[in-house]
Design a protein around this motif. Structure first.
Motif, mmCIF file in Angstrom:
data_model
loop_
_atom_site.group_PDB
_atom_site.id
_atom_site.type_symbol
_atom_site.label_atom_id
_atom_site.label_comp_id
_atom_site.label_asym_id
_atom_site.label_seq_id
_atom_site.Cartn_x
_atom_site.Cartn_y
_atom_site.Cartn_z
ATOM 1 N N VAL A 32 0.993 -1.177 0.103
ATOM 2 C CA VAL A 32 0.028 0.152 0.072
ATOM 3 C C VAL A 32 1.135 1.252 0.080
ATOM 4 C CG1 VAL A 32 -1.570 1.220 1.276
ATOM 5 C CG2 VAL A 32 -2.131 -1.268 0.803
ATOM 6 N N ILE A 33 2.016 1.428 0.585
ATOM 7 C CA ILE A 33 2.949 2.462 0.769
ATOM 8 C C ILE A 33 3.417 2.669 -0.572
ATOM 9 C CG2 ILE A 33 5.038 3.213 1.917
ATOM 10 C CD1 ILE A 33 4.027 1.959 4.447
ATOM 11 N N SER A 34 3.752 1.504 -1.458
ATOM 12 C CA SER A 34 4.310 1.664 -2.572
ATOM 13 C C SER A 34 3.219 2.467 -3.354
ATOM 14 C CB SER A 34 4.738 0.151 -3.157
ATOM 15 O OG SER A 34 5.202 0.535 -4.490
ATOM 16 N N LYS A 35 1.979 1.770 -3.370
ATOM 17 C CA LYS A 35 0.836 2.452 -4.297
ATOM 18 C C LYS A 35 0.751 3.848 -3.689
ATOM 19 C CE LYS A 35 -1.626 -1.889 -4.953
ATOM 20 N NZ LYS A 35 -2.804 -2.624 -4.683
ATOM 21 N N LEU A 36 0.972 4.074 -2.608
ATOM 22 C CA LEU A 36 0.674 5.571 -2.394
ATOM 23 C C LEU A 36 1.859 6.503 -3.056
ATOM 24 C CD1 LEU A 36 -0.684 7.880 -0.853
ATOM 25 C CD2 LEU A 36 0.768 7.405 1.143
ATOM 26 N N ALA A 37 2.994 5.923 -2.815
ATOM 27 C CA ALA A 37 4.093 6.610 -3.731
ATOM 28 C C ALA A 37 3.703 6.699 -5.053
ATOM 29 C CB ALA A 37 5.661 5.967 -3.508
ATOM 30 N N SER A 38 3.295 5.666 -5.720
ATOM 31 C CA SER A 38 3.247 6.086 -7.215
ATOM 32 C C SER A 38 1.933 6.727 -7.172
ATOM 33 C CB SER A 38 2.457 4.398 -7.767
ATOM 34 O OG SER A 38 3.657 3.861 -7.652
ATOM 35 N N TYR A 39 0.867 6.937 -6.582
ATOM 36 C CA TYR A 39 -0.250 7.807 -6.534
ATOM 37 C C TYR A 39 0.261 9.299 -6.632
ATOM 38 C CZ TYR A 39 -4.322 10.202 -5.217
ATOM 39 O OH TYR A 39 -5.459 11.432 -4.954
ATOM 40 N N PHE A 40 1.309 9.610 -5.665
ATOM 41 C CA PHE A 40 1.870 10.820 -5.729
ATOM 42 C C PHE A 40 2.431 11.175 -7.020
ATOM 43 C CE2 PHE A 40 1.489 10.947 -1.008
ATOM 44 C CZ PHE A 40 1.016 12.315 -0.853
ATOM 45 N N LYS A 41 3.252 10.207 -7.654
ATOM 46 C CA LYS A 41 3.981 10.587 -8.832
ATOM 47 C C LYS A 41 3.014 10.667 -10.077
ATOM 48 C CE LYS A 41 8.200 7.888 -7.405
ATOM 49 N NZ LYS A 41 8.933 6.657 -7.790
ATOM 50 N N THR A 42 1.969 10.053 -10.033
ATOM 51 C CA THR A 42 1.100 9.951 -11.102
ATOM 52 C C THR A 42 -0.069 11.050 -11.095
ATOM 53 O OG1 THR A 42 -0.081 8.165 -10.348
ATOM 54 C CG2 THR A 42 1.961 7.805 -11.871
ATOM 55 N N GLU A 43 -0.690 11.132 -9.876
ATOM 56 C CA GLU A 43 -1.701 11.878 -9.740
ATOM 57 C C GLU A 43 -1.647 13.404 -9.070
ATOM 58 O OE1 GLU A 43 -4.541 10.779 -11.072
ATOM 59 O OE2 GLU A 43 -3.557 8.938 -11.324
ATOM 60 N N ILE A 44 -0.539 13.482 -8.477
ATOM 61 C CA ILE A 44 -0.426 14.851 -7.374
ATOM 62 C C ILE A 44 0.856 15.587 -8.194
ATOM 63 C CG2 ILE A 44 0.119 15.884 -5.433
ATOM 64 C CD1 ILE A 44 -1.540 13.783 -4.145
#
Length: 104
Positions: free
Chosen positions: A92-104
């Motif tokens: 989940v932490i890895s998915k959150l990091a990806s979310y920051f890179k792609t969505e924010i």
């Protein structure tokens, strides 16, 4: 993964610290290994009591914090007898990091 739930869980300084401590449990909970059951040590995890002691908050408060973080998906737990051990949910932490890179 629900980002808003994760952001809410991390909006508390102590909960954020707990997540940081669990990144390097050997460093932040050195006495943990002394009483960690073999079954738990294979998967990793830190006892609620050790987290509570380091956070310097009441048992009920740390339990509430850990529950909030687990519901957000940031933590996983394993129960051994009367003790519960927590560790980070790295997926989940890895998915959150990806979310920051792609969505924010």
């Amino acid at each position: 993964m629900e980002p808003i739930d994760i952001f809410k869980a991390l909006s508390n300084e102590t909960r954020l610290s707990i997540l940081q401590w669990l990144k390097e449990p050997e460093k932040h909970f050195p006495k943990q290994g002394a009483h960690l059951p073999k079954e738990v040590s294979v998967k990793g995890g830190v006892c609620v009591g050790d987290i509570q002691e380091k956070a310097n908050v009441s048992q009920s408060t740390v339990s509430q914090y850990l529950n909030t973080m687990q519901k957000a998906g940031l933590l996983e737990s394993v129960r051994y007898g009367q003790w519960t051990y927590y560790r980070r949910n790295e997926e989940v932490i890895s998915k959150l990091a990806s979310y920051f890179k792609t969505e924010i």
